[in-house]
Design an enzyme around this catalytic site. Sequence first.
Site, PDB file in Angstrom:
ATOM      1  N   SER A 136       0.861  -1.185   0.000  1.00  0.00           N
ATOM      2  CA  SER A 136       0.000   0.000   0.000  1.00  0.00           C
ATOM      3  C   SER A 136       0.900   1.238   0.000  1.00  0.00           C
ATOM      4  CB  SER A 136      -0.849  -0.011   1.276  1.00  0.00           C
ATOM      5  OG  SER A 136      -1.560   1.197   1.421  1.00  0.00           O
ATOM      6  N   TYR A 151      -3.104  -0.288  10.623  1.00  0.00           N
ATOM      7  CA  TYR A 151      -3.128  -0.771   9.225  1.00  0.00           C
ATOM      8  C   TYR A 151      -1.802  -0.432   8.541  1.00  0.00           C
ATOM      9  CZ  TYR A 151      -4.275  -1.166   4.284  1.00  0.00           C
ATOM     10  OH  TYR A 151      -4.250  -1.504   2.947  1.00  0.00           O
TER      11      TYR A 151
HETATM   12  O1  NJP Z   1     -10.596  -5.071  -0.474  1.00  0.00           O
HETATM   13  P1  NJP Z   1     -11.892  -6.023  -0.448  1.00  0.00           P
HETATM   14  P2  NJP Z   1      -9.506  -4.761  -1.602  1.00  0.00           P
HETATM   15  N1  NJP Z   1      -9.087 -15.023   4.900  1.00  0.00           N
HETATM   16  O2  NJP Z   1     -12.455  -5.823   0.905  1.00  0.00           O
HETATM   17  C1  NJP Z   1     -10.277 -11.313   1.640  1.00  0.00           C
HETATM   18  C2  NJP Z   1      -4.993  -3.782  -0.271  1.00  0.00           C
HETATM   19  N2  NJP Z   1      -5.211  -2.340  -0.499  1.00  0.00           N
HETATM   20  O3  NJP Z   1      -9.737  -5.512  -2.828  1.00  0.00           O
HETATM   21  O4  NJP Z   1     -12.717 -14.023   2.848  1.00  0.00           O
HETATM   22  C3  NJP Z   1      -9.153 -15.027   3.576  1.00  0.00           C
HETATM   23  O5  NJP Z   1     -12.746  -5.797  -1.634  1.00  0.00           O
HETATM   24  C4  NJP Z   1     -11.749 -11.105   1.327  1.00  0.00           C
HETATM   25  O6  NJP Z   1     -12.373 -12.361   1.097  1.00  0.00           O
HETATM   26  P3  NJP Z   1     -13.490 -13.035   2.061  1.00  0.00           P
HETATM   27  C5  NJP Z   1      -5.723  -4.328   0.950  1.00  0.00           C
HETATM   28  O7  NJP Z   1      -5.021  -4.059   2.140  1.00  0.00           O
HETATM   29  C6  NJP Z   1      -6.439  -1.847  -0.771  1.00  0.00           C
HETATM   30  O8  NJP Z   1      -9.392  -3.299  -1.688  1.00  0.00           O
HETATM   31  O9  NJP Z   1     -14.438 -13.674   1.106  1.00  0.00           O
HETATM   32  N3  NJP Z   1      -9.456 -13.961   2.834  1.00  0.00           N
HETATM   33  C7  NJP Z   1     -11.693 -10.311   0.044  1.00  0.00           C
HETATM   34  O10 NJP Z   1     -11.649 -11.173  -1.075  1.00  0.00           O
HETATM   35  C8  NJP Z   1      -5.743  -5.810   0.614  1.00  0.00           C
HETATM   36  O11 NJP Z   1      -4.537  -6.431   0.989  1.00  0.00           O
HETATM   37  C9  NJP Z   1      -6.620  -0.479  -0.974  1.00  0.00           C
HETATM   38  O12 NJP Z   1     -14.105 -11.937   2.890  1.00  0.00           O
HETATM   39  C10 NJP Z   1      -9.720 -12.828   3.490  1.00  0.00           C
HETATM   40  C11 NJP Z   1     -10.372  -9.560   0.150  1.00  0.00           C
HETATM   41  O13 NJP Z   1      -9.613 -10.136   1.226  1.00  0.00           O
HETATM   42  C12 NJP Z   1      -5.861  -5.820  -0.903  1.00  0.00           C
HETATM   43  O14 NJP Z   1      -5.511  -4.512  -1.353  1.00  0.00           O
HETATM   44  C13 NJP Z   1      -5.524   0.357  -0.881  1.00  0.00           C
HETATM   45  C14 NJP Z   1      -9.669 -12.733   4.885  1.00  0.00           C
HETATM   46  C15 NJP Z   1     -10.579  -8.079   0.474  1.00  0.00           C
HETATM   47  O15 NJP Z   1     -11.267  -7.482  -0.586  1.00  0.00           O
HETATM   48  C16 NJP Z   1      -7.247  -6.156  -1.434  1.00  0.00           C
HETATM   49  O16 NJP Z   1      -8.202  -5.284  -0.853  1.00  0.00           O
HETATM   50  C17 NJP Z   1      -4.285  -0.177  -0.588  1.00  0.00           C
HETATM   51  C18 NJP Z   1      -9.341 -13.898   5.609  1.00  0.00           C
HETATM   52  N4  NJP Z   1      -9.296 -13.930   6.943  1.00  0.00           N
HETATM   53  C19 NJP Z   1      -4.130  -1.535  -0.407  1.00  0.00           C
HETATM   54  N5  NJP Z   1      -9.972 -11.453   5.249  1.00  0.00           N
HETATM   55  C20 NJP Z   1      -7.934   0.143  -1.253  1.00  0.00           C
HETATM   56  N6  NJP Z   1      -8.992  -0.605  -1.535  1.00  0.00           N
HETATM   57  O17 NJP Z   1      -8.026   1.397  -1.257  1.00  0.00           O
HETATM   58  C21 NJP Z   1     -10.213 -10.783   4.114  1.00  0.00           C
HETATM   59  O18 NJP Z   1      -3.251   0.658  -0.476  1.00  0.00           O
HETATM   60  N7  NJP Z   1     -10.063 -11.600   3.053  1.00  0.00           N
END
Ligand code: NJP
Length: 236
Positions: free
Chosen positions: A134, A147
């Site tokens: 990030s 975070y």
């Molecule tokens: O977020 P979101 P993003 N075990 O909420 C999964 C980084 N990032 O696409 O398990 C397994 O739509 C969750 O799956 P589910 C951010 O830090 C973002 O934006 O089904 N999986 C979902 O598929 C992250 O590393 C921004 O709930 C788990 C996914 O994670 C990455 O980008 C800015 C889980 C999250 O999808 C993707 O985030 C930045 C678990 N325990 C970095 N917990 C931004 N959006 O602005 C969650 O700098 N997931």
Amino acid sequence: MSKRIILTGASSGIGLATAFKLADQGHTLLLAARRMQQLEALATEYPDQVFAFKADVTKVDDVKAMVNEAKAKMGGIDVLINNAGLGLFDPVAEGKLEDWHYMFDVNVKGLLSCVHACLPELRAQNGLVINLGSVASHHVFPNSGVYCATKHAVLAISESLRLELGSEIRVTTISPGAVNTEFIDQTTNDKLLQDYKPYFADGLSPEIIADQIAHCINAPGSAVISEIIIRPNKTK
Ligand code: NJP
């Protein structure tokens, strides 16, 4: 050339956009998350090319099973994309201990479990690790200090892998600014949620990040893109 890829956090946002992009390009994918609907829809759309697997990255046994399934279904692993992650925003003085711990459990310990389980296979294949960092890997912002700490850790893990194993595997960190996904909806602090929602809604589309991830995977073997920092263009 088609690669065999594990993608965590594939059920929404950046992960889902990346899953569509890489499947379209002909790569073989094991998609992992806890919510299965989107993963199973993609597996149905791309039979024998996309596989869906339910895994919580905070559970070491789930991660081990995910890696075994990837090897069984795809015959090996060329690329690990550690995308699963979350941010729970609060001022430090109002922070909830369980939120702080959980962000480290998913963003850092979950990522480490995936790296640890995949490393022998990735070293054997001269593979690629892509970690979602990030801009918060480089800067600390108010109301999201923990975070930011997790994403600083992600960059440090990437760098340590590159330094020690750079002759065996390639390592890339993708460091986005705001991206328009479900990310901000995890925040339970109502005031911050209302303040930040428009900022993230105005962020990059997840497809733009997916393009960058695909670019790193498809780069010639002689090149390593060690980090991409990508932000919304404020002049638009
Ligand atoms: O977020 P979101 P993003 N075990 O909420 C999964 C980084 N990032 O696409 O398990 C397994 O739509 C969750 O799956 P589910 C951010 O830090 C973002 O934006 O089904 N999986 C979902 O598929 C992250 O590393 C921004 O709930 C788990 C996914 O994670 C990455 O980008 C800015 C889980 C999250 O999808 C993707 O985030 C930045 C678990 N325990 C970095 N917990 C931004 N959006 O602005 C969650 O700098 N997931």
